[in-house]
Design a protein around this motif. Structure first.
Motif, PDB file in Angstrom:
ATOM      1  N   GLY A 249      38.846  26.890  38.199  1.00  9.95           N
ATOM      2  CA  GLY A 249      38.393  27.494  36.253  1.00  9.95           C
ATOM      3  C   GLY A 249      38.862  28.725  36.705  1.00  9.95           C
ATOM      4  O   GLY A 249      39.125  28.770  35.434  1.00  9.95           O
ATOM      5  N   THR A 250      38.881  29.971  36.873  1.00 15.58           N
ATOM      6  CA  THR A 250      38.798  31.391  37.091  1.00 15.58           C
ATOM      7  C   THR A 250      40.659  31.981  36.611  1.00 15.58           C
ATOM      8  O   THR A 250      41.470  30.720  37.405  1.00 15.58           O
ATOM      9  CB  THR A 250      38.398  31.282  38.883  1.00 15.58           C
ATOM     10  OG1 THR A 250      37.124  31.197  38.974  1.00 15.58           O
ATOM     11  CG2 THR A 250      39.194  33.161  37.877  1.00 15.58           C
ATOM     12  N   GLU A 251      40.592  31.747  36.043  1.00 20.37           N
ATOM     13  CA  GLU A 251      41.520  31.861  34.992  1.00 20.37           C
ATOM     14  C   GLU A 251      42.465  33.446  34.891  1.00 20.37           C
ATOM     15  O   GLU A 251      41.545  34.375  35.226  1.00 20.37           O
ATOM     16  CB  GLU A 251      41.730  31.921  33.625  1.00 20.37           C
ATOM     17  CG  GLU A 251      41.221  30.527  33.473  1.00 20.37           C
ATOM     18  CD  GLU A 251      41.444  29.970  31.831  1.00 20.37           C
ATOM     19  OE1 GLU A 251      41.564  30.959  30.901  1.00 20.37           O
ATOM     20  OE2 GLU A 251      41.568  29.425  31.319  1.00 20.37           O
ATOM     21  N   VAL A 252      43.476  34.140  35.598  1.00 19.58           N
ATOM     22  CA  VAL A 252      44.781  35.306  35.141  1.00 19.58           C
ATOM     23  C   VAL A 252      45.690  34.451  34.416  1.00 19.58           C
ATOM     24  O   VAL A 252      45.793  33.830  34.072  1.00 19.58           O
ATOM     25  CB  VAL A 252      45.008  35.898  36.672  1.00 19.58           C
ATOM     26  CG1 VAL A 252      43.383  36.022  37.185  1.00 19.58           C
ATOM     27  CG2 VAL A 252      45.344  34.733  37.741  1.00 19.58           C
ATOM     28  N   THR A 253      46.177  35.401  33.955  1.00 14.87           N
ATOM     29  CA  THR A 253      47.227  35.567  33.495  1.00 14.87           C
ATOM     30  C   THR A 253      48.487  36.089  34.414  1.00 14.87           C
ATOM     31  O   THR A 253      48.655  36.304  35.500  1.00 14.87           O
ATOM     32  CB  THR A 253      47.667  37.111  32.120  1.00 14.87           C
ATOM     33  OG1 THR A 253      48.007  38.337  33.426  1.00 14.87           O
ATOM     34  CG2 THR A 253      46.385  36.999  31.778  1.00 14.87           C
ATOM     35  N   VAL A 254      49.979  35.476  34.220  1.00 17.40           N
ATOM     36  CA  VAL A 254      50.759  35.924  34.889  1.00 17.40           C
ATOM     37  C   VAL A 254      51.348  37.034  35.463  1.00 17.40           C
ATOM     38  O   VAL A 254      51.372  37.520  36.051  1.00 17.40           O
ATOM     39  CB  VAL A 254      52.144  35.578  34.352  1.00 17.40           C
ATOM     40  CG1 VAL A 254      53.609  35.464  35.488  1.00 17.40           C
ATOM     41  CG2 VAL A 254      51.829  33.840  34.206  1.00 17.40           C
ATOM     42  N   ARG A 255      50.705  38.258  34.105  1.00 18.07           N
ATOM     43  CA  ARG A 255      51.119  39.490  34.761  1.00 18.07           C
ATOM     44  C   ARG A 255      50.468  39.328  35.870  1.00 18.07           C
ATOM     45  O   ARG A 255      50.208  40.886  36.644  1.00 18.07           O
ATOM     46  CB  ARG A 255      50.668  40.133  33.412  1.00 18.07           C
ATOM     47  CG  ARG A 255      50.789  41.998  33.628  1.00 18.07           C
ATOM     48  CD  ARG A 255      50.088  42.437  32.265  1.00 18.07           C
ATOM     49  NE  ARG A 255      51.010  42.544  31.076  1.00 18.07           N
ATOM     50  CZ  ARG A 255      50.542  41.752  29.541  1.00 18.07           C
ATOM     51  NH1 ARG A 255      49.758  40.787  30.773  1.00 18.07           N
ATOM     52  NH2 ARG A 255      51.782  41.261  29.344  1.00 18.07           N
ATOM     53  N   GLU A 256      49.418  39.455  34.976  1.00 16.58           N
ATOM     54  CA  GLU A 256      47.265  40.025  36.241  1.00 16.58           C
ATOM     55  C   GLU A 256      47.732  39.465  37.915  1.00 16.58           C
ATOM     56  O   GLU A 256      48.041  39.892  39.529  1.00 16.58           O
ATOM     57  CB  GLU A 256      46.625  38.981  36.297  1.00 16.58           C
ATOM     58  CG  GLU A 256      45.794  40.414  34.989  1.00 16.58           C
ATOM     59  CD  GLU A 256      44.358  39.320  34.186  1.00 16.58           C
ATOM     60  OE1 GLU A 256      43.958  40.006  33.116  1.00 16.58           O
ATOM     61  OE2 GLU A 256      44.882  38.055  34.595  1.00 16.58           O
ATOM     62  N   ALA A 257      48.258  37.704  38.607  1.00 12.02           N
ATOM     63  CA  ALA A 257      48.974  37.779  38.822  1.00 12.02           C
ATOM     64  C   ALA A 257      49.760  38.114  39.901  1.00 12.02           C
ATOM     65  O   ALA A 257      49.577  38.362  40.924  1.00 12.02           O
ATOM     66  CB  ALA A 257      48.972  36.047  38.926  1.00 12.02           C
ATOM     67  N   ALA A 258      50.851  38.823  39.376  1.00 15.48           N
ATOM     68  CA  ALA A 258      52.093  39.412  39.740  1.00 15.48           C
ATOM     69  C   ALA A 258      51.435  40.754  40.738  1.00 15.48           C
ATOM     70  O   ALA A 258      52.289  41.300  42.081  1.00 15.48           O
ATOM     71  CB  ALA A 258      53.431  39.097  38.388  1.00 15.48           C
ATOM     72  N   LEU A 259      50.521  41.727  39.747  1.00 15.10           N
ATOM     73  CA  LEU A 259      50.452  42.415  40.163  1.00 15.10           C
ATOM     74  C   LEU A 259      49.483  42.292  41.836  1.00 15.10           C
ATOM     75  O   LEU A 259      49.655  42.950  42.529  1.00 15.10           O
ATOM     76  CB  LEU A 259      49.228  43.293  39.000  1.00 15.10           C
ATOM     77  CG  LEU A 259      48.323  44.725  39.279  1.00 15.10           C
ATOM     78  CD1 LEU A 259      49.964  44.886  39.808  1.00 15.10           C
ATOM     79  CD2 LEU A 259      47.872  44.934  38.617  1.00 15.10           C
ATOM     80  N   LYS A 260      48.562  41.540  41.559  1.00 12.17           N
ATOM     81  CA  LYS A 260      47.512  40.755  42.822  1.00 12.17           C
ATOM     82  C   LYS A 260      48.718  40.788  43.410  1.00 12.17           C
ATOM     83  O   LYS A 260      48.166  40.708  45.323  1.00 12.17           O
ATOM     84  CB  LYS A 260      47.007  40.431  42.648  1.00 12.17           C
ATOM     85  CG  LYS A 260      45.646  39.838  41.895  1.00 12.17           C
ATOM     86  CD  LYS A 260      44.958  39.562  41.507  1.00 12.17           C
ATOM     87  CE  LYS A 260      43.425  39.521  40.804  1.00 12.17           C
ATOM     88  NZ  LYS A 260      42.752  40.660  41.060  1.00 12.17           N
ATOM     89  N   MET A 261      49.525  39.667  43.679  1.00  8.46           N
ATOM     90  CA  MET A 261      50.860  39.387  44.893  1.00  8.46           C
ATOM     91  C   MET A 261      51.059  40.773  45.003  1.00  8.46           C
ATOM     92  O   MET A 261      51.853  40.332  46.221  1.00  8.46           O
ATOM     93  CB  MET A 261      52.188  38.451  43.481  1.00  8.46           C
ATOM     94  CG  MET A 261      53.152  37.566  44.996  1.00  8.46           C
ATOM     95  SD  MET A 261      53.918  36.984  43.759  1.00  8.46           S
ATOM     96  CE  MET A 261      54.565  38.055  42.987  1.00  8.46           C
ATOM     97  N   ILE A 262      51.742  41.203  45.059  1.00 11.52           N
ATOM     98  CA  ILE A 262      52.817  42.460  45.037  1.00 11.52           C
ATOM     99  C   ILE A 262      51.817  43.548  45.323  1.00 11.52           C
ATOM    100  O   ILE A 262      51.935  44.265  46.718  1.00 11.52           O
ATOM    101  CB  ILE A 262      53.460  43.428  44.373  1.00 11.52           C
ATOM    102  CG1 ILE A 262      54.185  41.873  43.823  1.00 11.52           C
ATOM    103  CG2 ILE A 262      54.201  44.484  44.548  1.00 11.52           C
ATOM    104  CD1 ILE A 262      55.764  41.598  45.084  1.00 11.52           C
ATOM    105  N   SER A 263      50.549  44.262  44.830  1.00 13.41           N
ATOM    106  CA  SER A 263      50.013  45.185  45.205  1.00 13.41           C
ATOM    107  C   SER A 263      48.779  45.225  46.356  1.00 13.41           C
ATOM    108  O   SER A 263      49.014  45.863  46.704  1.00 13.41           O
ATOM    109  CB  SER A 263      49.085  46.068  43.963  1.00 13.41           C
ATOM    110  OG  SER A 263      48.286  45.202  43.403  1.00 13.41           O
ATOM    111  N   ILE A 264      48.265  43.776  46.657  1.00 14.17           N
ATOM    112  CA  ILE A 264      47.352  43.507  47.483  1.00 14.17           C
ATOM    113  C   ILE A 264      47.782  42.912  48.231  1.00 14.17           C
ATOM    114  O   ILE A 264      46.958  41.412  48.736  1.00 14.17           O
ATOM    115  CB  ILE A 264      46.081  43.935  47.034  1.00 14.17           C
ATOM    116  CG1 ILE A 264      45.983  42.082  46.040  1.00 14.17           C
ATOM    117  CG2 ILE A 264      44.993  45.310  46.252  1.00 14.17           C
ATOM    118  CD1 ILE A 264      44.701  41.650  45.446  1.00 14.17           C
TER     119      ILE A 264
END
Length: 462
Positions: A249-264
């Motif tokens: 149920g934890t929610e993240v935006t597409v923007r946040e997911a993309a940032l996490k995907m690349i940066s960490i």
């Protein structure tokens, strides 16, 4: 970066850390500064920026503690260390060591930094004494389970690009690489190259293609950067990353997911994005990027599927995968039933699974092409993700814009950079190492990434 958790993560992480807590104090006591009341004048050390990754933030936190005016207390450290560390090393002993042996050399300055999202080595210099290294690793929950202070072991800087090539070629396993400089008028020059058009395992560099696919879907109106993605048991992967630890149920935006995907290099964020836009959209982005053999990334794997195929024990899928056609592989992915929580990576050691076609494959030239495709988008969201973590310490005065993505998995270590100099010169650097001895490849990370740092130093625009 794509990595396995637990014991395998210690061995195969992007930087080789001594994660055993029992070794921490013995390593620290070897680094006591020699306090010279009248040290010779030296050039002030140049500080580097520590990336805003989970471990990077913890390293910065430790540096700030060391440099504060007041003595460090146990309360300052409470809640930051995992029990695997504190069961072996008491926090009061760590406090005493930092206050007595390290803080007298303040200010402590980080002069070099290498790391992934959960493991890092920071080279530091104090006002007195010899330089030393802070080695740190985090659990999936973000707690420190490895903390070592040791003498700095920095590879000698390469004095020329020829030396860079010689040292890469002498590592004892396959290293493919490409260094291309493009002038502001568009003229390109190959500065270094070895086997740069041959397919090689990418590890987490594959996430560049997912980022391109996300942009394409945003441009097409299929999704927006503000769309919400939800963590679930169906899209939860294994580390690296953070979202795998979040509840359903934890929610993240597409923007946040993309940032996490690349940066960490968050694997769960990656799979959530692929789930949202569809596997076919990523395969289309691979084709659009100019990949010379798109079938090498077809079907395009999710990280969850990689773990299921490579580490599951329900049936011997790893052998079947290597021998199957694209159509049969798609059927295999549709029928995967292995439950991720049942996979205990601490009890399995399949070796370098990329040799069974279990990885993502491209050539250095392909990776350079997808970096160029992403740069041409001039998308602020894409740029923010790519520039959040430069991977290595690159002089921002010489190279103010650095896009980076690297990766690591069993027997694989990769890094890719597209940097723009102050005069508009572009340097695209790709290195892809792979071998059948995972430990040997992992242990060479410092040498390889130090040489990549040297490339940027040697080619900096005057």
């Amino acid at each position: 970066m794509f990595r396995t958790p637990g014991r395998m993560s210690r061995l195969m992480g992007a930087v080789a850390l001594v994660a055993a807590a029992a070794l921490a104090l013995s390593a620290c006591t070897a680094t006591e500064p020699t306090l010279d009341p009248s040290p010779p004048e030296t050039t002030p050390p140049v500080a580097v920026t520590i990336p805003s990754t989970p471990v990077g933030e913890r390293v910065q936190w430790m540096i700030d503690l060391i440099n504060q005016d007041a003595d460090i207390t146990v309360a300052d450290l409470d809640g930051a260390f995992d029990s695997t560390f504190t069961d072996a090393v008491a926090l009061p002993d760590v406090v005493e060591l930092l206050n007595v042996q390290i803080r007298p050399a303040q200010p402590i300055v980080v002069t070099a930094y290498e790391g992934s999202e959960s493991q890092a080595v920071a080279q530091v210099t104090g006002a007195v004494g010899d330089p030393f290294a802070i080695q740190m690793s985090l659990t999936a929950a973000g707690l420190i389970d490895g903390f070592v202070l040791a003498p700095a072991e920095v590879p000698d800087p390469a004095q020329s690009l020829d030396e860079v090539k010689e040292r890469l070629d002498d590592l004892g396993f396959t290293v493919r690489y490409s260094v291309v400089r493009t002038s502001p008028d568009g003229a390109s020059e190959v500065l270094l190259e070895h086997d740069s058009t041959a397919l090689a395992p990418m590890a987490s560099m594959f996430k560049l293609y997912v980022l391109l696919a996300v942009h394409e879907q945003v441009s097409a109106g299929t999704i927006t950067w503000d769309d919400v993605l939800t963590v679930s048991d169906e899209n939860r992967s294994l580390p690296s990353g953070e979202l795998q630890n979040e509840p359903n149920g934890t929610e993240v935006t597409v923007r946040e997911a993309a940032l996490k995907m690349i940066s960490i290099s968050d694997n769960t964020a990656t799979d959530m994005l692929i789930e949202r836009i569809g596997r076919d959209a990523v395969e289309s982005a691979v084709l659009n990027s100019g990949h010379h053999d798109p079938t090498a990334l077809t079907p395009f794997l999710m990280t969850r599927e990689m773990f299921q195929l490579g580490f599951g024990t329900e049936y011997p899928v790893i052998e079947r995968w290597a021998a199957s056609s694209v159509a049969d592989r798609r059927l295999m992915l549709e029928s995967l039933t292995i439950d991720l929580p049942a996979i205990d990576l601490a009890t399995v050691n399949p070796g370098a699974i990329w040799q069974q076609d279990l990885d993502w494959f491209a050539s250095p030239a392909d990776v350079a092409a997808v970096h160029e495709a992403l740069a041409e988008l001039d998308d602020p969201e894409v740029n923010a993700a790519l520039t959040a973590n430069p991977g290595i310490a690159i002089d921002p005065a010489a190279w103010p814009h650095v896009a980076f993505k690297g990766g690591s998995s069993m027997g694989v270590l990769t890094g890719s950079w597209r940097a723009v100099a102050v005069d508009g010169t572009t340097l695209t650097v790709v290195v892809m190492a792979s071998g059948d001895d995972p430990a040997a490849v992992a242990q060479a990370q410092t040498e390889i990434f130090s040489l990549m740092t040297d490339v940027f130093t040697l080619t900096a625009v005057e």
